[in-house]
Design a protein around this motif. Sequence first.
Motif, PDB file in Angstrom:
ATOM      1  N   THR A 116      77.417   1.388  57.279  1.00 18.77           N
ATOM      2  CA  THR A 116      77.131   2.595  56.510  1.00 18.77           C
ATOM      3  C   THR A 116      78.363   3.084  55.767  1.00 18.77           C
ATOM      4  O   THR A 116      78.299   3.478  54.596  1.00 18.77           O
ATOM      5  CB  THR A 116      76.598   3.699  57.428  1.00 18.77           C
ATOM      6  OG1 THR A 116      75.403   3.241  58.071  1.00 18.77           O
ATOM      7  CG2 THR A 116      76.285   4.964  56.644  1.00 18.77           C
ATOM      8  N   MET A 124      78.398   3.427  51.748  1.00 20.83           N
ATOM      9  CA  MET A 124      78.515   4.759  51.164  1.00 20.83           C
ATOM     10  C   MET A 124      79.776   4.883  50.323  1.00 20.83           C
ATOM     11  O   MET A 124      79.762   5.493  49.257  1.00 20.83           O
ATOM     12  CB  MET A 124      78.453   5.830  52.252  1.00 20.83           C
ATOM     13  CG  MET A 124      77.114   5.863  52.965  1.00 20.83           C
ATOM     14  SD  MET A 124      76.912   7.246  54.093  1.00 20.83           S
ATOM     15  CE  MET A 124      76.648   8.598  52.943  1.00 20.83           C
ATOM     16  N   ALA A 132      78.241  11.570  52.878  1.00 29.82           N
ATOM     17  CA  ALA A 132      77.598  11.815  54.170  1.00 29.82           C
ATOM     18  C   ALA A 132      77.296  13.303  54.310  1.00 29.82           C
ATOM     19  O   ALA A 132      78.124  14.151  53.963  1.00 29.82           O
ATOM     20  CB  ALA A 132      78.503  11.346  55.303  1.00 29.82           C
TER      21      ALA A 132
END
Length: 238
Positions: A130, A134, A141
């Motif tokens: 992740t 990202m 986030a």
Amino acid sequence: MISFIVPAHNEERLLGRTLIAIHDAAAGIGQPYEVIVVDDASGDLTSAIGAQHGAKIERVAYRHISRTRNAGARIASGDPLIFVDADTVISSRVLRGTLEALQRGAVAGGALIAVDGWIPLYGRVLLKITGVVMRAGGLIAGCYLFCTRAAFDAAGGFDESVYAAEELVLSRRLARIGRIAILEAPVVTSGRKLRQHSGWELVRLLGALVRRGSGVLRTRDDLALWYGKRRNDGDRDV
């Protein structure tokens, strides 16, 4: 003035830690700030703990994270807006990096994520993947998201048609307005979701996304990870 907006639902256990960290981080900056706790239908002492730590309390009954975040933004007096989840600890390094990024022309951004306590193997792998995705995609986030007031308004705030991934939708909109900055300094968020939910539950969620696409995000039905009854996590996230 900096506006810190903290959405919260039944967060009496971790909220105090989050608010202390915000005050400590802001103390060395020398700018006025406010802290707003948006209590979304809590049945515990969330509001009382927020008030005890000097936060302005906004009570809503949405059980909808996008609407809850937007409710905080509506009553915020400051610029920039900094959204901090109620189980997330920030530092003065993160806050300084935020203000410096905005001064250098970024319109919004976030931070790398560190997770407290023990988490299962699948969670450790998921976090690494992740983080790479990202960062490469300029996605923010949700546990720590900052933006200018102008950019937030131009993007239309958080998308209230979705019940999860609202920060990813907003990231895309903000990226069309200006530069997104992802800070090197991490925030520390609770690993409780990864401890409380199995890898199989995550597979089922991904399966629902494959079958129904983004429609799965438009109802709480398959989103127990965010809207299900919180499971006991012992003391491992303290």
